[in-house]
Motif scaffolding. Sequence first.
Motif, PDB file in Angstrom:
ATOM      1  N   ARG A  98       1.172  -1.482   0.107  1.00  0.00           N
ATOM      2  CA  ARG A  98      -0.231  -0.010   0.379  1.00  0.00           C
ATOM      3  C   ARG A  98       0.866   0.630   0.080  1.00  0.00           C
ATOM      4  NH1 ARG A  98      -3.962  -1.922   5.250  1.00  0.00           N
ATOM      5  NH2 ARG A  98      -4.976  -3.570   3.811  1.00  0.00           N
ATOM      6  N   ILE A  99       1.848   1.681   0.716  1.00  0.00           N
ATOM      7  CA  ILE A  99       2.618   2.765   0.801  1.00  0.00           C
ATOM      8  C   ILE A  99       3.602   2.970  -0.275  1.00  0.00           C
ATOM      9  CG2 ILE A  99       4.368   3.684   2.437  1.00  0.00           C
ATOM     10  CD1 ILE A  99       3.740   2.102   5.153  1.00  0.00           C
ATOM     11  N   VAL A 100       4.066   1.504  -0.796  1.00  0.00           N
ATOM     12  CA  VAL A 100       4.559   1.708  -2.096  1.00  0.00           C
ATOM     13  C   VAL A 100       3.939   2.309  -3.069  1.00  0.00           C
ATOM     14  CG1 VAL A 100       4.591  -0.654  -2.678  1.00  0.00           C
ATOM     15  CG2 VAL A 100       6.401   1.017  -3.405  1.00  0.00           C
ATOM     16  N   ILE A 101       3.007   1.889  -3.474  1.00  0.00           N
ATOM     17  CA  ILE A 101       1.805   2.472  -4.247  1.00  0.00           C
ATOM     18  C   ILE A 101       1.660   3.935  -4.036  1.00  0.00           C
ATOM     19  CG2 ILE A 101      -0.011   1.777  -5.707  1.00  0.00           C
ATOM     20  CD1 ILE A 101       0.357  -0.767  -4.938  1.00  0.00           C
ATOM     21  N   ALA A 102       1.498   3.980  -3.135  1.00  0.00           N
ATOM     22  CA  ALA A 102       1.221   5.407  -3.211  1.00  0.00           C
ATOM     23  C   ALA A 102       2.211   6.839  -2.628  1.00  0.00           C
ATOM     24  CB  ALA A 102       0.159   5.233  -1.220  1.00  0.00           C
ATOM     25  N   ALA A 103       3.110   6.103  -2.537  1.00  0.00           N
ATOM     26  CA  ALA A 103       4.577   6.797  -2.515  1.00  0.00           C
ATOM     27  C   ALA A 103       4.643   7.223  -4.347  1.00  0.00           C
ATOM     28  CB  ALA A 103       5.500   6.509  -1.916  1.00  0.00           C
ATOM     29  N   GLY A 104       4.423   5.782  -4.928  1.00  0.00           N
ATOM     30  CA  GLY A 104       4.756   5.973  -6.580  1.00  0.00           C
ATOM     31  C   GLY A 104       3.806   6.891  -7.111  1.00  0.00           C
ATOM     32  N   VAL A 105       2.645   7.084  -6.195  1.00  0.00           N
ATOM     33  CA  VAL A 105       1.496   7.686  -7.605  1.00  0.00           C
ATOM     34  C   VAL A 105       2.071   9.228  -6.795  1.00  0.00           C
ATOM     35  CG1 VAL A 105      -0.986   8.015  -7.195  1.00  0.00           C
ATOM     36  CG2 VAL A 105      -0.374   6.086  -7.574  1.00  0.00           C
ATOM     37  N   PHE A 106       1.923   9.492  -5.985  1.00  0.00           N
ATOM     38  CA  PHE A 106       2.008  10.662  -5.129  1.00  0.00           C
ATOM     39  C   PHE A 106       3.906  11.818  -6.095  1.00  0.00           C
ATOM     40  CE2 PHE A 106       4.485  13.579  -2.266  1.00  0.00           C
ATOM     41  CZ  PHE A 106       3.817  15.146  -2.477  1.00  0.00           C
ATOM     42  N   GLU A 107       4.643  10.715  -5.625  1.00  0.00           N
ATOM     43  CA  GLU A 107       5.327  11.121  -6.687  1.00  0.00           C
ATOM     44  C   GLU A 107       5.423  11.489  -8.222  1.00  0.00           C
ATOM     45  OE1 GLU A 107      10.368  10.289  -7.096  1.00  0.00           O
ATOM     46  OE2 GLU A 107       9.179   8.604  -6.777  1.00  0.00           O
ATOM     47  N   LEU A 108       5.441  11.068  -8.879  1.00  0.00           N
ATOM     48  CA  LEU A 108       4.554  10.785 -10.123  1.00  0.00           C
ATOM     49  C   LEU A 108       4.346  10.859 -10.919  1.00  0.00           C
ATOM     50  CD1 LEU A 108       6.458   9.201 -12.096  1.00  0.00           C
ATOM     51  CD2 LEU A 108       7.058   8.206 -10.249  1.00  0.00           C
ATOM     52  N   GLY A 109       2.803  11.892  -9.658  1.00  0.00           N
ATOM     53  CA  GLY A 109       1.542  12.594  -9.657  1.00  0.00           C
ATOM     54  C   GLY A 109       2.236  14.538 -10.140  1.00  0.00           C
ATOM     55  N   TYR A 110       3.492  14.248  -8.843  1.00  0.00           N
ATOM     56  CA  TYR A 110       3.968  15.620  -9.093  1.00  0.00           C
ATOM     57  C   TYR A 110       4.596  15.965 -10.099  1.00  0.00           C
ATOM     58  CZ  TYR A 110       6.423  19.956  -6.917  1.00  0.00           C
ATOM     59  OH  TYR A 110       6.865  21.306  -7.495  1.00  0.00           O
ATOM     60  N   ILE A 111       5.541  14.938 -10.291  1.00  0.00           N
ATOM     61  CA  ILE A 111       6.043  15.271 -11.677  1.00  0.00           C
ATOM     62  C   ILE A 111       5.702  15.349 -12.850  1.00  0.00           C
ATOM     63  CG2 ILE A 111       7.859  14.088 -13.000  1.00  0.00           C
ATOM     64  CD1 ILE A 111       9.009  12.572 -10.889  1.00  0.00           C
ATOM     65  N   THR A 112       4.556  14.830 -12.701  1.00  0.00           N
ATOM     66  CA  THR A 112       3.664  15.259 -14.448  1.00  0.00           C
ATOM     67  C   THR A 112       2.994  16.266 -14.259  1.00  0.00           C
ATOM     68  OG1 THR A 112       3.242  12.604 -14.170  1.00  0.00           O
ATOM     69  CG2 THR A 112       2.266  14.010 -15.194  1.00  0.00           C
ATOM     70  N   LEU A 113       2.862  16.769 -12.633  1.00  0.00           N
ATOM     71  CA  LEU A 113       1.778  18.212 -12.875  1.00  0.00           C
ATOM     72  C   LEU A 113       2.865  19.207 -12.757  1.00  0.00           C
ATOM     73  CD1 LEU A 113      -0.726  20.041 -11.671  1.00  0.00           C
ATOM     74  CD2 LEU A 113       0.301  19.375  -9.787  1.00  0.00           C
ATOM     75  N   GLN A 114       4.141  19.064 -12.334  1.00  0.00           N
ATOM     76  CA  GLN A 114       5.157  20.191 -13.129  1.00  0.00           C
ATOM     77  C   GLN A 114       5.584  20.198 -14.909  1.00  0.00           C
ATOM     78  OE1 GLN A 114       4.316  22.126 -10.425  1.00  0.00           O
ATOM     79  NE2 GLN A 114       6.439  22.544 -10.536  1.00  0.00           N
ATOM     80  N   ALA A 115       4.992  19.027 -14.828  1.00  0.00           N
ATOM     81  CA  ALA A 115       5.859  18.819 -16.502  1.00  0.00           C
ATOM     82  C   ALA A 115       4.618  19.775 -17.008  1.00  0.00           C
ATOM     83  CB  ALA A 115       5.611  17.731 -17.137  1.00  0.00           C
TER      84      ALA A 115
END
Length: 279
Positions: A98-115
């Motif tokens: 659960r934690i690794v998926i949530a952390a990955g979604v947050f990190e990639l979500g922020y990177i994609t938003l900034q892009a």
Amino acid sequence: MSAAATFDAAAIRSASPIAELRERQPALAAAGFAFLALFAVASALQLFDGRTLDGVSVWTKPAKFFLSTGVFLLTSAWFFGYVRPDRRDAPALRWSVRIVIAAGVFELGYITLQAGLGERSHFNRADAAHFWLYGAMGAAALTMLLTKIPLALEIWRRPVRGLDPTLRLAVVAGIALTVVLGALSGLYMSQQYGAGHNVGAVGGATPLFGWNRAGGDLRVAHFFGMHGEQLLPVVAALTTGAFGALGSRRLVIAAGVAIAAITVAVFAQAVMGQAFPLG
């Protein structure tokens, strides 16, 4: 080896690698394949969106992170098959998923938003909000690495019946290398707010990876440090039949030492401002 001793190892084999990944750990497999699909989307966007940031497409960073994170999650999903079936839903492993998926979604979500906004996600100190989000993203990346620890412990203590001891050593040692070397190189790199991952002169880029060709690039050490968990099991799989159990174990240990030495060497090279591989 008796048929009973090999039953558990045989039971995790499926008709295809994709089906087997889903069988070993469905949630990690689903998230990993989703990230690979988004890698394809981000790669395609580079063909239609002409915006650039630091000389490359704004979608280059999301594409790289979707690919690397997808592989990271799928590797964990595969390794779940080396845990005894009755332990794959143990609380520590369930929460790690659960934690690794949530952390990955947050990190990639922020990177994609900034892009999408045409702004930096990494080393962005434009204001307090961006500085805080960058720190949170770094914490998420470190958390993803740490979720490998419960998995490694389960594989070492309670492996699936029939798992080759050399492969077990390779998987656990590979995870240890990835966690330690990936975390240390990533933490150091994340604190370089001046030139970011570059050290010294900046210019040119290596094909595919985009590493700095004029000076040092800290991403090289991070790359080598992150992939021990894939490389050591491959060494074990390729050498056991040809060199026997003892020979294969020695080669796995030698490969682990080599990965650590190369990671340290290319890190020192980058810190000295020298380009990889020949400076």
